[in-house]
Design an enzyme around this catalytic site. Structure first.
Site, PDB file in Angstrom:
ATOM      1  N   GLU A  79     -63.465  28.405  14.788  1.00 18.89           N
ATOM      2  CA  GLU A  79     -63.776  28.431  13.352  1.00 18.89           C
ATOM      3  C   GLU A  79     -63.242  27.177  12.669  1.00 18.89           C
ATOM      4  O   GLU A  79     -63.935  26.544  11.863  1.00 18.89           O
ATOM      5  CB  GLU A  79     -63.138  29.663  12.693  1.00 18.89           C
ATOM      6  N   MET A  80     -62.002  26.827  12.995  1.00 19.73           N
ATOM      7  CA  MET A  80     -61.387  25.648  12.381  1.00 19.73           C
ATOM      8  C   MET A  80     -62.190  24.393  12.711  1.00 19.73           C
ATOM      9  O   MET A  80     -62.475  23.567  11.823  1.00 19.73           O
ATOM     10  CB  MET A  80     -59.949  25.483  12.873  1.00 19.73           C
TER      11      MET A  80
END
Length: 338
Positions: A79-80
């Site tokens: 996600e990051m």
């Protein structure tokens, strides 16, 4: 723009507290994505990876809730990375026990120089709430925002109550997001605790002791110092808020004019009162017929300290006043007469 809270499912309780804070400030429920709560998460029948990819591609404002658990999760790191590639506006918030010197954080795609703040930092939390209001153009009543911050801090305290830290976590200055102007001066390195504070070493300080410790460490805002100085000098331990704010501000301005002080406190009175409320240093003593605060009192132990303020507060207040006066004089000297 919407908000996406990137977090580890093991930190869901912290994330839920963040959601409640955001909605209390004025963010609409439908504008928050928080996958640990079904009402804010992935709709039934959706492919989780495709759905998250779609959400991130919409360029939401990303809140990274960083912890040891976060960096242990492949899904979180994905996600990051995905959000970073798209260059989403973002902010990093740390769980109370997170080690910001950890190799995981220092080598992450996020720039570690864009430092974050801890969930249990009252001053940075207030700045964060004000920043969210500005970014999302919210007009939420400041009293409601202050209450939301206090409730949030209480929730964080309960969540972490079973965790005993060997020493206080390293202080972490506030972050600024990409393409935004939220920047503050990093907190100073804490000095060794004085003898008057030593009995609290290793655990959270009571509000009044925390205030004077922050005073010693140079962490207070000018208006915070001046508010206590004003109250002590005038004997006003009850202050007007709400619809009485203008009345109190006028009284402060008269005090400043009489003493030939700068107008720092009268200009920033509302900000000062907000900080004292979040710090649990005031309590409502009068309300309107609709239950809205119109007067607050300083808490009893702070009142007691005001009767015999330490020299350091007098010195600091006088320094602030003199700096402002010198600055004003310099501006007048530089004016070009017509």
């Amino acid at each position: 723009m919407k908000i996406f809270i990137s977090h580890s499912s093991k930190n869901a309780s912290y994330g839920q507290a963040l959601v409640e804070l955001l909605t209390s400030i004025g963010i609409a429920h439908g504008d928050i994505t928080f996958t640990s709560d079904t009402s804010y998460g992935i709709p039934s029948g959706q492919n989780i990876f495709n759905w998250l990819k779609g959400k991130i591609s919409e360029k939401p404002f990303v809140i990274y809730l960083l912890s040891k658990d976060y960096f242990s999760s492949v899904a979180c790191l994905n996600e990051m990375g995905a959000a970073w590639v798209i260059e989403n506006q973002h902010i990093a918030i740390f769980t109370p026990d997170f080690d910001i010197d950890s190799k995981d954080f220092q080598s992450a795609v996020l720039d570690p120089r864009e430092m974050g703040f801890r969930l249990n930092d009252p001053d940075r939390l207030t700045q964060f709430a004000e920043y969210i209001k500005a970014v999302f153009d919210l007009s939420t009543n400041q009293v409601l925002v202050n209450r939301a911050c206090k409730k949030f801090l209480d929730s964080i305290g309960r969540i972490t109550s079973d965790v005993t830290l060997q020493s206080p976590p390293r202080s972490a200055p506030v972050t600024h997001s990409k393409n935004t102007s939220w920047q503050t001066v990093p907190q100073q390195q804490s000095a060794a605790p004085s003898s008057s504070m030593s009995r609290y070493t290793g655990r959270k300080l009571p509000p009044t002791e925390r205030f004077f410790k922050d005073l010693e460490d140079g962490k207070l805002k000018d208006e915070e110092v001046l508010l206590v100085y004003y109250a002590s000098e005038t004997g006003r331990f009850s202050l007007g808020v709400g619809w009485r704010t203008d009345e109190e501000t006028k009284r402060i301005a008269e005090w400043e004019e009489l003493n030939e002080f700068s107008d720092t406190l009268s200009r920033k009175y509302e900000a000062a009162i907000s900080r004292f409320e979040v710090r649990n240093l005031t309590e409502v003593s009068e309300t309107t017929s609709h239950g809205n605060p119109r007067q607050v009192d300083f808490v009893s132990d702070l009142k007691g300290r005001m009767l015999d303020l330490p020299d350091i507060l007098h010195i600091k207040a006088e320094e602030i006043i003199q700096i402002e006066l010198d600055k004003k004089k310099g501006e007048l000297d530089n004016e070009i007469p017509f």
